[in-house]
Design a protein around this motif. Structure first.
Motif, mmCIF file in Angstrom:
data_model
loop_
_atom_site.group_PDB
_atom_site.id
_atom_site.type_symbol
_atom_site.label_atom_id
_atom_site.label_comp_id
_atom_site.label_asym_id
_atom_site.label_seq_id
_atom_site.Cartn_x
_atom_site.Cartn_y
_atom_site.Cartn_z
ATOM 1 N N HIS A 25 -11.467 8.595 -12.010
ATOM 2 C CA HIS A 25 -11.594 8.295 -10.586
ATOM 3 C C HIS A 25 -10.283 7.673 -10.093
ATOM 4 N N LYS A 26 -9.680 8.310 -9.065
ATOM 5 C CA LYS A 26 -8.445 7.785 -8.493
ATOM 6 C C LYS A 26 -8.774 6.728 -7.449
ATOM 7 N N PRO A 27 -8.192 5.559 -7.556
ATOM 8 C CA PRO A 27 -8.443 4.541 -6.531
ATOM 9 C C PRO A 27 -7.692 4.875 -5.247
ATOM 10 N N ALA A 28 -8.203 4.449 -4.149
ATOM 11 C CA ALA A 28 -7.531 4.652 -2.861
ATOM 12 C C ALA A 28 -6.461 3.574 -2.704
ATOM 13 N N VAL A 29 -5.229 4.020 -2.469
ATOM 14 C CA VAL A 29 -4.112 3.095 -2.310
ATOM 15 C C VAL A 29 -3.812 2.950 -0.830
ATOM 16 N N ALA A 30 -3.773 1.727 -0.381
ATOM 17 C CA ALA A 30 -3.474 1.458 1.025
ATOM 18 C C ALA A 30 -2.364 0.422 1.085
ATOM 19 N N VAL A 31 -1.256 0.816 1.677
ATOM 20 C CA VAL A 31 -0.125 -0.096 1.834
ATOM 21 C C VAL A 31 -0.160 -0.608 3.271
ATOM 22 N N PRO A 32 -0.211 -1.925 3.457
ATOM 23 C CA PRO A 32 -0.275 -2.454 4.823
ATOM 24 C C PRO A 32 1.011 -2.164 5.593
ATOM 25 N N ALA A 33 0.882 -2.082 6.872
ATOM 26 C CA ALA A 33 2.043 -1.828 7.732
ATOM 27 C C ALA A 33 3.011 -3.004 7.642
ATOM 28 N N GLY A 34 4.288 -2.703 7.563
ATOM 29 C CA GLY A 34 5.311 -3.738 7.507
ATOM 30 C C GLY A 34 5.500 -4.351 6.127
ATOM 31 N N PHE A 35 4.882 -3.766 5.121
ATOM 32 C CA PHE A 35 4.993 -4.324 3.766
ATOM 33 C C PHE A 35 6.433 -4.270 3.256
ATOM 34 N N ALA A 36 7.089 -3.122 3.447
ATOM 35 C CA ALA A 36 8.468 -2.975 2.972
ATOM 36 C C ALA A 36 9.394 -3.965 3.672
ATOM 37 N N ALA A 37 9.192 -4.187 4.942
ATOM 38 C CA ALA A 37 10.034 -5.137 5.687
ATOM 39 C C ALA A 37 9.824 -6.558 5.190
ATOM 40 N N ARG A 38 8.577 -6.920 4.870
ATOM 41 C CA ARG A 38 8.314 -8.272 4.359
ATOM 42 C C ARG A 38 8.944 -8.481 2.991
ATOM 43 N N VAL A 39 8.865 -7.457 2.125
ATOM 44 C CA VAL A 39 9.474 -7.569 0.792
ATOM 45 C C VAL A 39 10.992 -7.649 0.913
ATOM 46 N N ALA A 40 11.576 -6.832 1.799
ATOM 47 C CA ALA A 40 13.030 -6.858 1.996
ATOM 48 C C ALA A 40 13.494 -8.205 2.532
#
Length: 114
Positions: A25-40
């Motif tokens: 069973h593949k889990p559903a992956v959801a990346v929140p909006a703006g995640f890359a900007a927060r990490v950067a």
């Protein structure tokens, strides 16, 4: 069929079937909006570039100066030995001249590492 009446082999097969179904069973992956900007934004700024040092070149110039001083001192300290090509003074002077030439060659013509 109740769970109390199954054999160990049936229980093992049922467990393996459930485990295989869970692993496939593949889990559903959801990346929140703006995640890359927060990490950067959390990444620290880059440090200034390290300036290249030239210790090898400086040491070669110092060693060439020392060799020249020794080559100037040898004839003064042992003037009679320089007439005989097989004396230790003459041989030492020839070796020092070769070392001076080798250091000078590699100092000027060796590729610089940046």
């Amino acid at each position: 069929m109740s769970n109390h009446n199954i054999t160990p082999d049936q229980a093992r097969r049922r467990f393996e079937a459930l485990l295989t179904a869970a692993l496939e069973h593949k889990p559903a992956v959801a990346v929140p909006a703006g995640f890359a900007a927060r990490v950067a934004a959390l990444v620290p700024a880059r440090a200034a570039a390290i300036r290249a040092t030239h210790y090898g070149r400086i040491i070669s110039y110092v060693s060439m100066a020392l060799l020249l001083m020794v080559l100037a001192w040898l004839p003064v300290a042992h003037p009679a030995d320089l007439r005989n090509i097989t004396s230790w003074t003459s041989l030492t002077e020839l070796v020092l001249i070769l070392e001076l030439l080798a250091i000078g060659y590699f100092t000027e013509f060796a590729p610089a590492r940046e």
